[in-house]
Motif scaffolding. Structure first.
Motif, PDB file in Angstrom:
ATOM      1  N   ASP A  47       0.822  -1.215   0.000  1.00  8.94           N
ATOM      2  CA  ASP A  47       0.000   0.000   0.000  1.00  8.94           C
ATOM      3  C   ASP A  47       0.853   1.260   0.000  1.00  8.94           C
ATOM      4  OD1 ASP A  47      -2.172  -1.589   0.073  1.00  8.94           O
ATOM      5  OD2 ASP A  47      -2.592  -1.323   2.212  1.00  8.94           O
ATOM      6  N   ARG A  48       1.862   1.275   0.912  1.00  8.66           N
ATOM      7  CA  ARG A  48       2.704   2.466   1.030  1.00  8.66           C
ATOM      8  C   ARG A  48       3.490   2.684  -0.254  1.00  8.66           C
ATOM      9  NH1 ARG A  48       0.203   1.090   4.755  1.00  8.66           N
ATOM     10  NH2 ARG A  48       0.464   1.492   6.967  1.00  8.66           N
ATOM     11  N   GLU A  50       2.648   1.831  -3.246  1.00 14.21           N
ATOM     12  CA  GLU A  50       1.783   2.353  -4.294  1.00 14.21           C
ATOM     13  C   GLU A  50       1.584   3.855  -4.105  1.00 14.21           C
ATOM     14  OE1 GLU A  50      -1.700  -0.177  -4.761  1.00 14.21           O
ATOM     15  OE2 GLU A  50      -2.491   1.452  -6.009  1.00 14.21           O
ATOM     16  N   ARG A  51       1.424   4.269  -2.850  1.00 11.21           N
ATOM     17  CA  ARG A  51       1.232   5.680  -2.566  1.00 11.21           C
ATOM     18  C   ARG A  51       2.438   6.482  -3.055  1.00 11.21           C
ATOM     19  NH1 ARG A  51      -0.061   6.464   3.490  1.00 11.21           N
ATOM     20  NH2 ARG A  51       2.176   6.636   3.723  1.00 11.21           N
ATOM     21  N   ARG A  54       2.597   6.667  -6.835  1.00 10.42           N
ATOM     22  CA  ARG A  54       1.642   7.648  -7.362  1.00 10.42           C
ATOM     23  C   ARG A  54       2.179   9.061  -7.205  1.00 10.42           C
ATOM     24  NH1 ARG A  54      -2.905   4.706  -5.745  1.00 10.42           N
ATOM     25  NH2 ARG A  54      -2.907   5.755  -3.746  1.00 10.42           N
ATOM     26  N   ASP A 201      -2.246   3.779 -13.025  1.00 10.02           N
ATOM     27  CA  ASP A 201      -3.080   3.887 -11.823  1.00 10.02           C
ATOM     28  C   ASP A 201      -4.483   4.352 -12.179  1.00 10.02           C
ATOM     29  OD1 ASP A 201      -0.212   5.321 -10.445  1.00 10.02           O
ATOM     30  OD2 ASP A 201      -0.953   3.313 -10.027  1.00 10.02           O
ATOM     31  N   ALA A 205      -7.725   7.847  -7.693  1.00  5.69           N
ATOM     32  CA  ALA A 205      -6.755   7.883  -6.610  1.00  5.69           C
ATOM     33  C   ALA A 205      -5.729   8.991  -6.842  1.00  5.69           C
ATOM     34  CB  ALA A 205      -6.050   6.545  -6.496  1.00  5.69           C
ATOM     35  N   GLU A 209      -4.386  12.525  -4.524  1.00  2.00           N
ATOM     36  CA  GLU A 209      -2.986  12.816  -4.226  1.00  2.00           C
ATOM     37  C   GLU A 209      -2.603  14.222  -4.706  1.00  2.00           C
ATOM     38  OE1 GLU A 209      -0.132  11.071  -1.991  1.00  2.00           O
ATOM     39  OE2 GLU A 209      -2.004  10.148  -2.646  1.00  2.00           O
TER      40      GLU A 209
END
Lengths: 296, 136
Positions: A47-48, A50-51, A54, A201, A205, A209
């Motif tokens: 998860d982190r 991917e963040r 992005r 992506d 989402a 961001e």
């Protein structure tokens, strides 16, 4: 009508089979719990990451011309395909391995039908054996060391290393992962996931961001991206391995539960037959005795 | 307002807690992260992530590299591998350092310039282990 002895033997043999399947079910259930815990523990990192990806992608989008990394954008061609098939090492799990292997084979057929070149890496013994039958000449050696009790991240990195190497040499344009996605204990869905070029992506989402303050990068974006992307690739393979592990035990548990139940039904039916045969024997013996007594 | 720190390795989430300050080993020098730090994404080298409660060090974790994302309220460390510093095997670090240094020399002699970067990284990680000093 089979003899009493034959029936008795048959009942005993089914009973011992049932004992084995119910023990396997219990073992699979406990291993499933462990595999699920392992898969859950690995989720935060993904998860982190991917963040971060992005955030990077958003920042790179502003500056033109930057960051055409082959892992992200591919080689620009679509000719040489590499398929990574993930299955379990062992069987007795219903259609689990067969489904994933067949999905991989169908993909190979489709791509070959389109005139593409296809190479294969098989993670998991069952899938390897299956694919070797048809495509032994297209199979690349899996760099993982076999015989491990549980999946390890270093194994995912080895596979990811092979992919990057081939990508750098221009032997591969597109990489697809085929594995059983773990939906729930009852459902595992054979899934194709494109690894290279990395799937873009979802825009929703990205918007979220955008509101965030833009990041500073140290060292620059390109260098971080060059490090982050191989990692992201390994993580995707790693997650497929974990899904595969959890899915395998779930499938095995379900399969063994079914087998145990079937054995129970069979024992019931055989016992009924056995008792009928026994009763018939007793009746005929009685008839003989009575008619013998009457004759005196 | 404390910084909410997370240390994550591919295998699991190691630390998720609020700290007053955390020092992370970024590739171009250590960074001390206090609340309201400007947002950054940095590359990490091998070294120690040090957690502070006030002036006191509350925990140390050794990471072999990775990434960190810093925002005003949180700091997320994505470590390649991470362990409490106390459980790192110093003797093994010494051995790794010797081995990696030798490999580096060999690679330099062979003129294999492409292969140097990963070996240099291993030398750096091993050196960082050796520099940890004895376990507390």
């Amino acid at each position: 009508m089979p003899s009493l002895k034959a029936l008795r033997n048959r009942i005993n043999s089914v009973k011992s089979t049932q004992k084995i399947t119910s023990a396997m079910k219990m073992v699979a259930a406990s291993k499933l719990r462990r595999a699920q815990a392992q898969a859950e523990a690995a989720q935060p990192y993904a998860d982190r990451m991917e963040r971060m990806l992005r955030a990077l992608a958003a920042s790179m989008a502003d500056q033109p011309g930057g960051g055409a990394h082959p892992l992200l954008s591919g080689t620009g061609r679509d000719q040489k395909h590499l398929i990574v098939s993930v299955t379990a090492d062992r069987g007795l799990a219903g259609g689990f391995n067969a489904n994933a292997s067949r999905a991989a084979r169908n993909l190979v057929r489709r791509l070959q039908g389109e005139g593409k070149q296809v190479q294969l890496i098989a993670i998991g013994r069952k899938g390897r054996d299956f694919l070797r039958r048809e495509y032994s000449d297209r199979l690349i050696d899996n760099p993982m060391h076999g015989g491990k009790k549980r999946p390890e991240f270093s194994d995912a990195e080895l596979v990811s290393g092979v992919i990057q190497e081939r990508l750098a040499k221009g032997e591969v344009d597109v990489v697809t992962l085929v594995y059983n996605r773990f939906v729930g204990v009852m459902t595992q869905v054979p899934t194709e996931l494109r690894l290279v070029p990395m799937a873009p992506d979802e825009p929703a989402a990205e918007k979220r961001e955008d509101e965030r303050a833009s990041y500073e990068f140290e060292p620059d974006e390109d260098e971080i991206l060059a490090r982050l992307l191989p990692r992201a690739l390994s993580i995707q393979i790693w997650q497929a391995m974990l899904d595969n592990e959890a899915g395998f035990y779930a499938a095995q548990m379900t399969a063994m539960d079914g087998a145990t139940r079937n054995a129970g039904d069979m024992i019931k039916r055989l016992t009924l037959n056995y008792n009928r045969a026994r009763q018939a024997n007793i009746t005929s013996e009685l008839v003989e005795i009575i008619s013998g007594a009457e004759a005196v | 307002m404390p910084v909410s720190l997370e240390i994550v390795s591919p295998e699991k989430l190691l630390v998720a807690q609020a700290v007053d300050m955390v020092v992370i080993p970024a590739s171009e020098g250590d960074i001390g992260v206090l609340p309201e730090h400007s947002p950054m994404i940095v590359l990490l080298r091998g070294g120690e992530v040090i957690l502070y409660e006030g002036e006191q060090v509350t925990a140390r974790f050794f990471v072999t590299g990775g990434f960190a994302e810093i925002t005003e309220e949180r700091c997320t460390v994505l470590a390649d591998t991470a362990e409490p510093s106390s459980s790192i095997d110093r003797a093994a670090g010494e051995r790794q350092l010797q081995e990696a240094t030798r490999e580096l020399a060999e690679a330099e002699r062979a003129g294999n310039l492409d292969g140097l970067a990963p070996i240099m990284e291993r030398v750096q990680v091993a050196q960082a282990i050796v520099d940890l000093g004895p376990a507390q």
